[in-house]
Design a protein around this motif. Structure first.
Motif, PDB file in Angstrom:
ATOM      1  N   GLY A  30       0.810  -1.289  -0.083  1.00 15.71           N
ATOM      2  CA  GLY A  30      -0.010  -0.019   0.113  1.00 15.71           C
ATOM      3  C   GLY A  30       0.758   1.180   0.123  1.00 15.71           C
ATOM      4  N   PRO A  31       0.148   2.375   0.068  1.00 18.74           N
ATOM      5  CA  PRO A  31       0.924   3.573  -0.035  1.00 18.74           C
ATOM      6  C   PRO A  31       1.991   3.858   1.179  1.00 18.74           C
ATOM      7  CG  PRO A  31      -1.402   3.963   0.547  1.00 18.74           C
ATOM      8  CD  PRO A  31      -1.084   2.634   0.152  1.00 18.74           C
ATOM      9  N   ASN A  32       1.581   3.147   2.430  1.00 19.15           N
ATOM     10  CA  ASN A  32       2.566   3.658   3.667  1.00 19.15           C
ATOM     11  C   ASN A  32       2.834   2.327   4.358  1.00 19.15           C
ATOM     12  OD1 ASN A  32      -0.044   3.097   4.649  1.00 19.15           O
ATOM     13  ND2 ASN A  32      -0.177   5.393   5.158  1.00 19.15           N
ATOM     14  N   LEU A  33       2.521   1.178   3.651  1.00 20.33           N
ATOM     15  CA  LEU A  33       2.802  -0.155   4.488  1.00 20.33           C
ATOM     16  C   LEU A  33       3.125  -1.112   3.381  1.00 20.33           C
ATOM     17  CD1 LEU A  33       3.002  -1.605   7.206  1.00 20.33           C
ATOM     18  CD2 LEU A  33       0.631  -2.251   6.790  1.00 20.33           C
ATOM     19  N   GLU A  34       4.079  -1.990   3.642  1.00 20.26           N
ATOM     20  CA  GLU A  34       4.324  -3.098   2.752  1.00 20.26           C
ATOM     21  C   GLU A  34       4.571  -4.273   3.610  1.00 20.26           C
ATOM     22  OE1 GLU A  34       7.700  -2.386   0.114  1.00 20.26           O
ATOM     23  OE2 GLU A  34       6.956  -0.212  -0.192  1.00 20.26           O
ATOM     24  N   GLY A  35       3.915  -5.344   3.151  1.00 21.57           N
ATOM     25  CA  GLY A  35       4.116  -6.783   4.049  1.00 21.57           C
ATOM     26  C   GLY A  35       4.621  -7.835   3.291  1.00 21.57           C
ATOM     27  N   TYR A  36       5.696  -8.499   3.651  1.00 18.68           N
ATOM     28  CA  TYR A  36       6.329  -9.840   2.918  1.00 18.68           C
ATOM     29  C   TYR A  36       6.579 -11.037   3.780  1.00 18.68           C
ATOM     30  CZ  TYR A  36       7.671  -5.727  -0.032  1.00 18.68           C
ATOM     31  OH  TYR A  36       7.843  -4.719  -0.840  1.00 18.68           O
ATOM     32  N   TYR A  37       6.399 -12.145   3.481  1.00 20.85           N
ATOM     33  CA  TYR A  37       6.643 -13.255   4.197  1.00 20.85           C
ATOM     34  C   TYR A  37       7.278 -14.435   3.432  1.00 20.85           C
ATOM     35  CZ  TYR A  37       2.991 -15.895   1.830  1.00 20.85           C
ATOM     36  OH  TYR A  37       1.930 -16.588   0.966  1.00 20.85           O
ATOM     37  N   ARG A  38       7.778 -15.279   4.161  1.00 19.33           N
ATOM     38  CA  ARG A  38       8.332 -16.558   3.589  1.00 19.33           C
ATOM     39  C   ARG A  38       7.911 -17.647   4.796  1.00 19.33           C
ATOM     40  NH1 ARG A  38      14.227 -15.351   2.649  1.00 19.33           N
ATOM     41  NH2 ARG A  38      13.482 -14.856   0.757  1.00 19.33           N
ATOM     42  N   SER A  39       7.765 -18.863   3.979  1.00 22.34           N
ATOM     43  CA  SER A  39       7.363 -19.939   5.106  1.00 22.34           C
ATOM     44  C   SER A  39       8.544 -20.510   5.770  1.00 22.34           C
ATOM     45  CB  SER A  39       6.787 -20.850   4.179  1.00 22.34           C
ATOM     46  OG  SER A  39       6.482 -22.247   4.931  1.00 22.34           O
ATOM     47  N   CYS A  40       8.573 -20.425   6.975  1.00 22.10           N
ATOM     48  CA  CYS A  40       9.914 -21.282   7.627  1.00 22.10           C
ATOM     49  C   CYS A  40       9.790 -22.754   7.745  1.00 22.10           C
ATOM     50  CB  CYS A  40       9.915 -20.547   9.036  1.00 22.10           C
ATOM     51  SG  CYS A  40       8.576 -20.601  10.171  1.00 22.10           S
ATOM     52  N   ASP A  41       8.678 -23.247   7.309  1.00 22.49           N
ATOM     53  CA  ASP A  41       8.567 -24.773   7.373  1.00 22.49           C
ATOM     54  C   ASP A  41       9.417 -25.398   5.924  1.00 22.49           C
ATOM     55  OD1 ASP A  41       7.719 -27.268   6.874  1.00 22.49           O
ATOM     56  OD2 ASP A  41       5.581 -26.928   7.737  1.00 22.49           O
ATOM     57  N   PRO A  42      10.330 -26.239   6.460  1.00 25.59           N
ATOM     58  CA  PRO A  42      11.189 -26.579   4.879  1.00 25.59           C
ATOM     59  C   PRO A  42      10.384 -27.501   4.319  1.00 25.59           C
ATOM     60  CG  PRO A  42      11.800 -27.803   7.019  1.00 25.59           C
ATOM     61  CD  PRO A  42      10.819 -26.612   7.486  1.00 25.59           C
ATOM     62  N   LEU A  43       9.257 -28.248   4.668  1.00 30.29           N
ATOM     63  CA  LEU A  43       8.337 -29.036   3.751  1.00 30.29           C
ATOM     64  C   LEU A  43       7.264 -28.369   2.979  1.00 30.29           C
ATOM     65  CD1 LEU A  43       8.640 -32.070   6.064  1.00 30.29           C
ATOM     66  CD2 LEU A  43      10.196 -31.573   4.198  1.00 30.29           C
ATOM     67  N   GLN A  44       6.785 -27.459   3.307  1.00 28.88           N
ATOM     68  CA  GLN A  44       5.749 -26.781   2.584  1.00 28.88           C
ATOM     69  C   GLN A  44       5.516 -25.302   2.764  1.00 28.88           C
ATOM     70  OE1 GLN A  44       1.945 -28.100   4.096  1.00 28.88           O
ATOM     71  NE2 GLN A  44       1.818 -26.892   5.523  1.00 28.88           N
ATOM     72  N   ASP A  45       5.131 -24.699   1.531  1.00 29.89           N
ATOM     73  CA  ASP A  45       4.968 -23.019   1.580  1.00 29.89           C
ATOM     74  C   ASP A  45       3.501 -22.860   1.974  1.00 29.89           C
ATOM     75  OD1 ASP A  45       5.456 -20.687   1.152  1.00 29.89           O
ATOM     76  OD2 ASP A  45       5.759 -20.709  -0.972  1.00 29.89           O
ATOM     77  N   ILE A  46       3.241 -21.595   2.403  1.00 31.86           N
ATOM     78  CA  ILE A  46       1.808 -21.454   2.639  1.00 31.86           C
ATOM     79  C   ILE A  46       1.288 -20.010   1.817  1.00 31.86           C
ATOM     80  CG2 ILE A  46       1.841 -22.153   5.245  1.00 31.86           C
ATOM     81  CD1 ILE A  46       2.336 -19.166   5.973  1.00 31.86           C
ATOM     82  N   GLY A  47       0.236 -19.965   1.715  1.00 33.37           N
ATOM     83  CA  GLY A  47      -0.457 -18.734   0.943  1.00 33.37           C
ATOM     84  C   GLY A  47      -0.943 -17.652   1.837  1.00 33.37           C
ATOM     85  N   LEU A  48      -0.608 -16.376   1.651  1.00 36.82           N
ATOM     86  CA  LEU A  48      -1.573 -15.437   2.735  1.00 36.82           C
ATOM     87  C   LEU A  48      -1.536 -14.412   2.069  1.00 36.82           C
ATOM     88  CD1 LEU A  48      -2.079 -14.698   5.606  1.00 36.82           C
ATOM     89  CD2 LEU A  48       0.543 -14.156   6.014  1.00 36.82           C
ATOM     90  N   SER A  49      -2.738 -13.745   2.262  1.00 37.43           N
ATOM     91  CA  SER A  49      -2.680 -12.198   1.835  1.00 37.43           C
ATOM     92  C   SER A  49      -3.585 -11.418   2.904  1.00 37.43           C
ATOM     93  CB  SER A  49      -3.143 -11.983   0.496  1.00 37.43           C
ATOM     94  OG  SER A  49      -4.409 -12.431   0.034  1.00 37.43           O
ATOM     95  N   ILE A  50      -3.504 -10.021   2.702  1.00 36.71           N
ATOM     96  CA  ILE A  50      -4.271  -9.476   3.756  1.00 36.71           C
ATOM     97  C   ILE A  50      -4.702  -8.045   3.000  1.00 36.71           C
ATOM     98  CG2 ILE A  50      -4.336  -7.789   5.720  1.00 36.71           C
ATOM     99  CD1 ILE A  50      -2.059  -9.609   6.921  1.00 36.71           C
ATOM    100  N   GLU A  51      -5.896  -7.762   2.905  1.00 34.14           N
ATOM    101  CA  GLU A  51      -6.661  -6.455   2.467  1.00 34.14           C
ATOM    102  C   GLU A  51      -7.448  -5.615   3.416  1.00 34.14           C
ATOM    103  OE1 GLU A  51      -8.741  -7.386  -1.055  1.00 34.14           O
ATOM    104  OE2 GLU A  51      -6.934  -8.427  -1.974  1.00 34.14           O
ATOM    105  N   PRO A  52      -7.407  -4.253   3.608  1.00 36.93           N
ATOM    106  CA  PRO A  52      -6.463  -3.305   2.647  1.00 36.93           C
ATOM    107  C   PRO A  52      -5.054  -3.266   3.491  1.00 36.93           C
ATOM    108  CG  PRO A  52      -7.846  -2.092   4.116  1.00 36.93           C
ATOM    109  CD  PRO A  52      -8.252  -3.477   4.115  1.00 36.93           C
TER     110      PRO A  52
END
Length: 171
Positions: A30-52
């Motif tokens: 967004g205009p004044n906030l950004e968010g990033y992530y990485r899964s810390c589980d070595p066997l699987q990734d996760i999907g995540l999103s937040i709005e607004p």
């Protein structure tokens, strides 16, 4: 042909095992906030999103999360820790599911099932502050607040269902 298939499969697995981390994903931007992530589980990734995606959060935000279960979840606990410059500033633990819970549709799911949740979540946080506060920000307008968040979900056997390392950057 079977030997060639086996060789390609083994090579693929070997190459994949060399990668020690999942890719960095964007939660929101967004205009004044950004968010990033990485899964810390070595066997699987996760999907995540937040709005607004705003520094001043509304009372309720829309969240999407998806992951494949490797264990059953009768009980599901969320552990959340927030760090600023490696200093823990906030810690939170919350029981999300229990055997009699019907609030979330994924409570009681079994190994191998896909959890997909899309809906409103109430955070109870009004504004994500910047490091040093407004007075420090006036002195150095380039100062940005960066928050590292550790998110973990555990089942009743204390098995890690999912985990992620999030970075929130407040402008």
């Amino acid at each position: 042909m079977d030997i060639l298939t086996a060789a390609v499969s083994a090579l693929s697995l070997f190459c994949l095992s060399e990668s020690k981390e999942w890719p960095m994903h964007t939660i929101c931007s967004g205009p004044n906030l950004e968010g990033y992530y990485r899964s810390c589980d070595p066997l699987q990734d996760i999907g995540l999103s937040i709005e607004p995606c705003f520094k001043t959060l509304p009372e309720v935000v829309q969240i999407k999360i998806a992951l494949l279960l490797r264990r059953d979840i009768k009980w599901l606990t969320l552990n959340l820790s927030v760090f600023i410059q490696s200093l823990k500033v906030f810690s939170f633990s919350h029981l999300i599911c229990e055997p009699t819970s019907t609030f979330y549709t994924f409570c009681g799911r079994r190994k191998g099932e896909l959890i997909y949740f899309e809906g409103p979540v109430k955070f109870g946080i009004g504004t994500i502050p910047t490091e040093g506060g407004e007075r420090e920000r006036e002195k150095d307008p380039t100062l940005e607040g960066e928050y590292n968040v550790s998110l973990e979900l555990f089942n009743e056997d204390n098995y890690n269902i999912a985990c992620g390392n999030l970075t929130l950057v407040s402008h």
